[in-house]
Write a protein that holds these residues in place. Structure first.
Motif, PDB file in Angstrom:
ATOM      1  N   HIS A 146      12.383 -20.052  54.977  1.00 42.73           N
ATOM      2  CA  HIS A 146      12.811 -18.889  56.439  1.00 42.73           C
ATOM      3  C   HIS A 146      12.381 -17.406  55.550  1.00 42.73           C
ATOM      4  CE1 HIS A 146      14.270 -21.645  58.853  1.00 42.73           C
ATOM      5  NE2 HIS A 146      15.197 -22.429  57.575  1.00 42.73           N
TER       6      HIS A 146
ATOM      7  N   PRO B 147      19.488  -9.306  63.763  1.00 38.94           N
ATOM      8  CA  PRO B 147      17.765  -9.937  64.235  1.00 38.94           C
ATOM      9  C   PRO B 147      16.756  -9.217  64.435  1.00 38.94           C
ATOM     10  CG  PRO B 147      19.872 -11.742  64.588  1.00 38.94           C
ATOM     11  CD  PRO B 147      20.388  -9.625  63.900  1.00 38.94           C
ATOM     12  N   GLY B 148      16.159  -9.238  64.211  1.00 38.21           N
ATOM     13  CA  GLY B 148      14.649  -8.158  64.511  1.00 38.21           C
ATOM     14  C   GLY B 148      14.942  -7.275  64.325  1.00 38.21           C
TER      15      GLY B 148
ATOM     16  N   LYS C 240      11.256 -16.082  59.523  1.00 35.31           N
ATOM     17  CA  LYS C 240      12.039 -14.844  60.364  1.00 35.31           C
ATOM     18  C   LYS C 240      12.289 -13.947  59.328  1.00 35.31           C
ATOM     19  CE  LYS C 240      14.050 -15.380  64.290  1.00 35.31           C
ATOM     20  NZ  LYS C 240      12.475 -15.373  65.706  1.00 35.31           N
ATOM     21  N   ILE C 241      12.360 -13.528  58.326  1.00 33.31           N
ATOM     22  CA  ILE C 241      13.007 -13.070  57.398  1.00 33.31           C
ATOM     23  C   ILE C 241      11.706 -12.494  56.738  1.00 33.31           C
ATOM     24  CG2 ILE C 241      14.396 -12.461  55.652  1.00 33.31           C
ATOM     25  CD1 ILE C 241      16.226 -14.690  56.809  1.00 33.31           C
TER      26      ILE C 241
ATOM     27  N   ASN D 123       5.109 -17.737  59.110  1.00 39.41           N
ATOM     28  CA  ASN D 123       5.565 -17.747  59.516  1.00 39.41           C
ATOM     29  C   ASN D 123       7.437 -17.426  59.692  1.00 39.41           C
ATOM     30  OD1 ASN D 123       6.298 -17.067  62.935  1.00 39.41           O
ATOM     31  ND2 ASN D 123       6.751 -18.693  63.583  1.00 39.41           N
TER      32      ASN D 123
ATOM     33  N   ARG E 204      10.117 -10.164  63.964  1.00 42.46           N
ATOM     34  CA  ARG E 204      11.272 -10.593  62.700  1.00 42.46           C
ATOM     35  C   ARG E 204      12.358  -8.920  61.466  1.00 42.46           C
ATOM     36  NH1 ARG E 204       6.103 -12.451  62.421  1.00 42.46           N
ATOM     37  NH2 ARG E 204       5.317 -14.909  62.055  1.00 42.46           N
ATOM     38  N   THR E 205      12.994  -9.852  61.526  1.00 43.27           N
ATOM     39  CA  THR E 205      14.048  -9.370  60.765  1.00 43.27           C
ATOM     40  C   THR E 205      13.101  -8.284  59.382  1.00 43.27           C
ATOM     41  OG1 THR E 205      15.787  -9.986  60.939  1.00 43.27           O
ATOM     42  CG2 THR E 205      16.228  -9.041  59.183  1.00 43.27           C
TER      43      THR E 205
ATOM     44  N   GLU F 100      17.031 -24.463  61.633  1.00 46.45           N
ATOM     45  CA  GLU F 100      16.880 -22.780  62.418  1.00 46.45           C
ATOM     46  C   GLU F 100      17.444 -21.208  62.040  1.00 46.45           C
ATOM     47  OE1 GLU F 100      14.178 -22.820  64.524  1.00 46.45           O
ATOM     48  OE2 GLU F 100      13.727 -24.608  64.108  1.00 46.45           O
TER      49      GLU F 100
ATOM     50  N   ASP G 195      22.690 -15.643  58.891  1.00 46.27           N
ATOM     51  CA  ASP G 195      23.515 -16.498  60.013  1.00 46.27           C
ATOM     52  C   ASP G 195      24.908 -16.281  59.640  1.00 46.27           C
ATOM     53  OD1 ASP G 195      20.921 -15.304  61.278  1.00 46.27           O
ATOM     54  OD2 ASP G 195      20.412 -17.308  61.552  1.00 46.27           O
TER      55      ASP G 195
ATOM     56  N   LYS H 237      18.699 -17.127  63.014  1.00 52.02           N
ATOM     57  CA  LYS H 237      17.693 -15.981  63.383  1.00 52.02           C
ATOM     58  C   LYS H 237      17.637 -14.741  63.097  1.00 52.02           C
ATOM     59  CE  LYS H 237      21.555 -17.575  67.225  1.00 52.02           C
ATOM     60  NZ  LYS H 237      22.758 -17.662  67.412  1.00 52.02           N
ATOM     61  N   GLY H 238      18.535 -14.176  61.784  1.00 54.85           N
ATOM     62  CA  GLY H 238      17.798 -13.389  60.781  1.00 54.85           C
ATOM     63  C   GLY H 238      18.971 -12.617  60.409  1.00 54.85           C
TER      64      GLY H 238
END
Length: 601
Positions: A430, A380-381, A511-512, A509, A541-542, A350, A415, A352-353
């Motif tokens: 990712h 993240p984000g 995360k980055i 999909n 997303r980052t 997993e 992360d 987070k970004g």
């Protein structure tokens, strides 16, 4: 120049290379053994034929001591046996050829698999140094050359050894004197073969060099045909090609001349040997020392003895090609990946970004630093844009984040985990990248979104295509999502390719998300669709953006300005404009250009 040189690296024969080649045949040793036994049986049948004819001539056709009926019966019996031997030999030979060809194809199949698997593991820096055409040649042409060696040269080697040994034994068994006469020209044959080997080797290497030049010239100029025609240099390029083509022609003619001398020379030696055999054999027949059938058998055996010698030029060319191809393949297989997975990787299930670059130094060649003490943090984000002149290091940051290359100093963390401590595949699953120059594979729309990931269903494809506005143009295609896509997607517009790339990224999909800004040279309507797709794609997303048009990154959470490998400025669009530094100068330069264009129009 490097491509041309590699064509002449191999020796005419190298035992180390041959030993390594034979390891690929080791799993099929039983098939090869059966093939060798079959070759031995076929050779025996070939040796029996002159013997049977000799028996028919001396014992029945030319024997005054038996009746006509006995002679006919004997000839029929030998004739029937001859037909049986020919039929059985045909069936055995068919099975042997099929088995050897099957074995060769299996060996080459495994070798191709190994080469492609190895290519996929190599670092991106390897592909920077090696043209695509060269690597394709390794997997196709060079492996086919090895197939010829496995199925032709090695097979014929056993066949030739069996034939020569069997003929010598048969000749000695028949008549020692005639055997000595038949083999008396062996020193001439060996001398001719030695001279041919040396001259043919030099000529072959020259042909390979000249062929490499033609291939390089054609590859470059066919790819750049648009420039050739645009600047009207067709005649000049034709003259250049004519010169290279003439050099290749001359090299081939030299090789053919050497062969044209060798083959007739062997024919002369064969004719000389045959004349001696008939001379002495005929005298012995007249003198009653030997029978006519024995001389016939010797003449037949002599023809079989010279056949491997006549074929030697072809076998030698195949062997040289195989040595050169094998050396190039093994150089490729021995190339180590520069970016390696850790022995005890940290799992990265997993993400987070969060991204951190800590005092990163990087050089592609180990001499000139492309990135110098680069440090930044992305939460993240967040959406972070990288701007700067060509060569500032923007693309290098993306390459390092994906670990296509390894840094020389510093740390890159996701992360809080150093990316060098996780498997490359775990890291890259990712990260989604949408490049300005979208690469599409030959296939259909679905396969280019799914990329052979069976977890992505058709419904997933339809959903992401609608979400990023790609569905609108896909449904208008003749076969919709099953419409064929040519190599690199040449039948689709730049905007359509970008929308497909967005759908692909969303389907996986990540995360980055990494974006090489994709709105240049696209019409206004398509640009609106892409901007809408980008807003949807970056949500949650980052996102890292390589910015070419500064007007498209004004809403980024952070803008990082790079100059000659160093970070010069960090801030929001408004903050950087207020500083009136590098970013301000870049923005004003673009703004002025746009103003000038609007005035001209």
């Amino acid at each position: 120049m490097e491509y041309q040189q590699e064509e002449i690296m191999a020796k005419p024969f190298d035992w180390k290379i041959m030993k390594r080649l034979l390891t690929y045949a080791k799993p099929y040793w039983f098939y090869i053994l059966i093939g060798v036994i079959a070759i031995l049986l076929v050779t025996v049948s070939n040796l029996l034929r002159p013997y049977l004819v000799q028996q028919a001539i001396d014992n029945y056709i030319n024997n005054p001591h038996i009746s006509k009926e006995q002679a006919i019966q004997g000839v029929i019996r030998i004739g029937s046996l001859y037909i049986v031997i020919i039929t059985v030999a045909f069936l055995i030979n068919y099975g042997q050829v099929y088995l050897i060809q099957y074995t060769g194809q299996k060996i080459i199949f495994n070798l191709r698999q190994q080469i492609f698997e190895h290519l996929q593991k190599l670092s991106l820096s390897f592909f920077d140094r090696n043209p695509v055409g060269r690597l394709v040649t390794r997997v196709t042409n060079d492996t086919d050359t090895l197939n010829e060696m496995y199925t032709s040269v090695i097979t014929n080697l056993f066949n030739d050894v069996f034939i020569i040994a069997g003929i010598v034994i048969a000749m000695v068994s028949y008549n020692l004197k005639l055997a000595f006469i038949a083999l008396s020209t062996t020193p001439l044959i060996l001398t001719g073969m030695y001279i041919y080997r040396k001259l043919a080797s030099q000529a072959y290497r020259l042909v390979r060099v000249r062929l490499a030049r033609i291939n390089a010239f054609l590859s470059e100029h066919i790819s750049g045909m648009k420039i050739v025609q645009l600047f009207v240099t067709e005649n000049k390029k034709m003259e250049e090609f004519k010169k290279i083509n003439k050099e290749y022609y001359d090299a081939n003619m030299r090789q053919l001349t050497i062969f044209a001398i060798f083959r007739p020379s062997m024919d002369v030696i064969y004719s000389l040997t045959l004349a001696l055999l008939i001379w002495y054999g005929g005298r012995d027949i007249i003198a009653g020392k030997i029978e006519f059938g024995v001389l016939y058998a010797f003449v037949n055996y002599l023809q079989q003895l010279f056949q491997p010698i006549f074929d030697i030029s072809e076998k030698y060319d195949i062997l040289q090609s195989a040595m050169a191809s094998a050396e190039r393949i093994f150089i490729l297989l021995d190339t180590k990946e520069e970016v390696k997975d850790p022995e005890d990787p940290i799992p990265l299930e997993e993400v987070k970004g969060k991204i951190e670059f800590k005092n990163v130094w990087f050089s592609y060649n180990g001499k000139e630093w492309v990135l110098k003490d680069v440090s930044f943090e992305v939460n993240p984000g967040e959406t972070v844009a990288f701007v700067g002149a060509t060569g500032a290091g923007k693309t290098s940051i993306i390459n390092l984040l994906c670990r296509f290359y390894d840094i020389q100093k510093g740390e890159i963390l996701i992360d809080g985990i150093d990316i060098r401590k996780v498997r490359q595949q775990d890291l890259r699953k990712h990260i989604g990248i949408v490049l300005q120059d979208v690469f599409l594979f030959t296939g259909d729309i679905k396969s280019n979104i799914r990329l052979n990931n069976k977890n992505i269903t058709d419904n997933d494809i339809y959903r992401v295509a609608k979400y990023v506005n790609a569905h609108q143009f896909i449904k208008k295609l003749p076969e919709g999502y099953n419409s064929k896509v040519t190599e690199r997607g040449s039948t689709l517009s730049a905007g359509q390719r970008q929308l497909l790339a967005f759908a692909r990224a969303l389907a996986f999909n990540p995360k980055i998300l990494v974006l090489d800004e994709a709105t240049a040279n696209i019409d206004t309507e398509t640009e609106r669709l892409i901007q809408d797709a980008l807003e949807k794609l970056t949500k949650g997303r980052t996102t890292l953006v390589i910015a070419h048009r500064l007007s498209t990154i004004q809403h980024a959470d952070k803008i990082i300005v790079l100059h000659k490998g160093r970070i010069r400025e960090i801030g929001t669009h408004q903050e950087l404009l207020q500083k009136k530094g590098l970013y301000y100068n870049l923005y004003m330069l673009q703004y002025k250009d746009q103003l000038s264009e609007s005035k001209i129009s």
